[in-house]
Enzyme design. Structure first.
Site, PDB file in Angstrom:
ATOM      1  N   ILE A  11       0.832  -1.216   0.000  1.00 53.51           N
ATOM      2  CA  ILE A  11       0.000   0.000   0.000  1.00 53.51           C
ATOM      3  C   ILE A  11       0.866   1.266   0.000  1.00 53.51           C
ATOM      4  CG2 ILE A  11      -0.242   0.242   2.530  1.00 53.51           C
ATOM      5  CD1 ILE A  11      -3.308   0.780   1.744  1.00 53.51           C
ATOM      6  N   ASN A  24      -4.054   2.124  15.228  1.00 56.84           N
ATOM      7  CA  ASN A  24      -4.656   1.730  16.514  1.00 56.84           C
ATOM      8  C   ASN A  24      -5.099   2.996  17.237  1.00 56.84           C
ATOM      9  OD1 ASN A  24      -2.398   2.875  17.991  1.00 56.84           O
ATOM     10  ND2 ASN A  24      -1.256   1.067  17.322  1.00 56.84           N
ATOM     11  N   GLY A  32       2.496  -4.040  11.050  1.00 55.99           N
ATOM     12  CA  GLY A  32       1.684  -4.183   9.830  1.00 55.99           C
ATOM     13  C   GLY A  32       1.712  -2.964   8.924  1.00 55.99           C
ATOM     14  N   ASP A  34       0.483  -0.076   9.518  1.00 57.54           N
ATOM     15  CA  ASP A  34       0.842   1.094  10.334  1.00 57.54           C
ATOM     16  C   ASP A  34       2.360   1.282  10.331  1.00 57.54           C
ATOM     17  OD1 ASP A  34      -0.281   2.045  13.723  1.00 57.54           O
ATOM     18  OD2 ASP A  34       0.335   3.224  11.979  1.00 57.54           O
TER      19      ASP A  34
HETATM   20  N1  APR Z   1       0.532  -3.176   2.184  1.00 55.00           N
HETATM   21  C1  APR Z   1      -0.711  -3.681   2.050  1.00 55.00           C
HETATM   22  N2  APR Z   1      -1.287  -4.488   2.955  1.00 55.00           N
HETATM   23  C2  APR Z   1      -0.556  -4.809   4.039  1.00 55.00           C
HETATM   24  C3  APR Z   1       0.749  -4.319   4.265  1.00 55.00           C
HETATM   25  C4  APR Z   1       1.287  -3.471   3.253  1.00 55.00           C
HETATM   26  N3  APR Z   1       2.517  -2.942   3.378  1.00 55.00           N
HETATM   27  N4  APR Z   1       1.189  -4.807   5.457  1.00 55.00           N
HETATM   28  C5  APR Z   1       0.206  -5.582   5.938  1.00 55.00           C
HETATM   29  N5  APR Z   1      -0.851  -5.589   5.096  1.00 55.00           N
HETATM   30  C6  APR Z   1      -2.137  -6.278   5.224  1.00 55.00           C
HETATM   31  C7  APR Z   1      -2.200  -7.416   6.205  1.00 55.00           C
HETATM   32  O1  APR Z   1      -1.790  -8.619   5.562  1.00 55.00           O
HETATM   33  C8  APR Z   1      -3.692  -7.429   6.544  1.00 55.00           C
HETATM   34  O2  APR Z   1      -4.405  -8.127   5.547  1.00 55.00           O
HETATM   35  O3  APR Z   1      -3.051  -5.313   5.735  1.00 55.00           O
HETATM   36  C9  APR Z   1      -4.091  -5.960   6.472  1.00 55.00           C
HETATM   37  C10 APR Z   1      -4.231  -5.278   7.842  1.00 55.00           C
HETATM   38  O4  APR Z   1      -3.273  -5.817   8.715  1.00 55.00           O
HETATM   39  P1  APR Z   1      -2.612  -4.954   9.921  1.00 55.00           P
HETATM   40  O5  APR Z   1      -1.681  -3.963   9.369  1.00 55.00           O
HETATM   41  O6  APR Z   1      -2.095  -5.942  10.901  1.00 55.00           O
HETATM   42  O7  APR Z   1      -3.824  -4.116  10.538  1.00 55.00           O
HETATM   43  P2  APR Z   1      -4.974  -4.577  11.560  1.00 55.00           P
HETATM   44  O8  APR Z   1      -5.286  -6.030  11.437  1.00 55.00           O
HETATM   45  O9  APR Z   1      -6.066  -3.590  11.353  1.00 55.00           O
HETATM   46  O10 APR Z   1      -4.301  -4.361  12.985  1.00 55.00           O
HETATM   47  C11 APR Z   1      -4.010  -3.040  13.370  1.00 55.00           C
HETATM   48  O11 APR Z   1      -1.804  -3.674  13.942  1.00 55.00           O
HETATM   49  O12 APR Z   1      -0.075  -2.743  12.863  1.00 55.00           O
HETATM   50  C12 APR Z   1      -0.762  -2.701  14.027  1.00 55.00           C
HETATM   51  O13 APR Z   1      -0.585  -0.435  14.819  1.00 55.00           O
HETATM   52  C13 APR Z   1      -1.450  -1.365  14.196  1.00 55.00           C
HETATM   53  O14 APR Z   1      -2.250  -1.870  16.375  1.00 55.00           O
HETATM   54  C14 APR Z   1      -2.631  -1.751  15.024  1.00 55.00           C
HETATM   55  C15 APR Z   1      -2.994  -3.139  14.482  1.00 55.00           C
END
Ligand code: APR
Length: 279
Positions: A11, A24, A32, A34
């Site tokens: 992304i 969050n 992830g 974030d």
């Molecule tokens: N680009 C696109 N999609 C991504 C990327 C990326 N660089 N990194 C991860 N993903 C995907 C993951 O595989 C998942 O399908 O994005 C989706 C959301 O995953 P997370 O980032 O873990 O988000 P979420 O499940 O909403 O959890 C949020 O995780 O990262 C921490 O600070 C954040 O505490 C919050 C929690």
């Protein structure tokens, strides 16, 4: 309604006006998406999070910051429900997409990229995370013209693509193979057939028709096999990507229907509609 496209990729690399962050409630970075956004966008994003969200952000809400060094102009942060922590209210997950589009409209954004909110660390069941995204985006009035649903992994991308095709399909160019698929057939074989039909229509939306029907037949069958993950013969093929998780026969493609009805219909349209180049 905006065009909705499933994209396989990172992304942070999307060339759009705004990318959406799966944040969050603290709004001070994380893992992830974030973590990827803060790493790629640089410290300006965190500084803006601190300045604009001193008390963080509520679950289901959204707010914007600068995108720092990212190709995008803005990051629209939203906080999904944490399924792993027992937060199971789907309305909060739907609210993430709705509020992010409202913030995008306030900014005059025309192109936006979403990750699958809550589908990673927050462990929302994948098929329902996809359905919540696709359905809410399709149902939310917005001035945004182009929406991308970006999946990091290829298997997830294939499932997102199948669900996106259920609610929105791209227009096909005149003289393209895809145009033969514009009008659906009078009857389907099994519930996976419409998914394959729409996937082929999208696949060939801008592919010019070949010069003869044998080449058309070959191109369609080859693409059908690649999308379905198995050749489309006379047997029924199960395509997991087409199964929205409600079970039953949702993911089954009927080879017999394609041989007896789907393909002949496409060939008839090719023969009769004068689309053959040089005729
Ligand atoms: N680009 C696109 N999609 C991504 C990327 C990326 N660089 N990194 C991860 N993903 C995907 C993951 O595989 C998942 O399908 O994005 C989706 C959301 O995953 P997370 O980032 O873990 O988000 P979420 O499940 O909403 O959890 C949020 O995780 O990262 C921490 O600070 C954040 O505490 C919050 C929690």
């Amino acid at each position: 309604m905006p065009s909705v496209t499933a994209v396989h990729g990172d992304i942070t690399a999307q060339q759009v006006d705004a990318i959406v962050n799966a944040a969050n409630r603290q709004m001070r970075g994380g893992g992830g998406v974030d973590g990827a956004i803060h790493r790629a966008g640089g410290p300006a994003i965190l500084a803006d999070c601190v300045a604009r969200f001193p008390a963080g952000l509520a679950t289901g809400d959204a707010g914007w910051t600068t995108a720092g060094d990212l190709p995008a102009t803005w990051v629209i942060h939203t906080v999904g429900p944490n399924h792993a922590a027992g937060e199971r209210d789907r309305a909060l997950l739907e609210s993430c997409y709705r509020r992010a589009l409202e913030v995008a409209d306030e900014l005059g954004v025309t192109s936006i990229a979403f990750p699958l909110i809550s589908a990673g660390v927050y462990a929302w069941p994948l098929d329902d995370a996809i359905a919540a995204a696709v359905e809410t985006i399709a149902q939310t009035p917005t001035g945004v013209e182009h929406v991308r649903l970006v999946s990091f992994s290829e298997p997830t991308h294939r499932r997102v693509r199948a669900q996106v095709l259920r609610v929105s399909s791209p227009s096909t160019e005149p003289g393209s193979i895809g145009r033969l698929f514009d009008e659906g057939p009078p009857v389907w074989g099994t519930r996976g057939d419409p998914y394959l039909w729409r996937a082929l229509r999208a696949e060939f939306a801008s592919t010019p028709l070949p010069s003869d029907r044998a080449e058309l037949h070959r191109a369609v069958m080859s693409a059908a096999g690649a999308i379905a993950g198995a050749p489309i013969g006379d047997e029924t093929v199960y395509v997991a990507d087409f199964d929205p998780g409600h079970g039953m026969s949702a993911g089954h493609v009927s080879g017999a229907w394609w041989q007896s009805t789907g393909l002949p219909l496409l060939m008839e349209r090719f023969d009769s509609s004068g689309l053959r180049p040089g005729h």
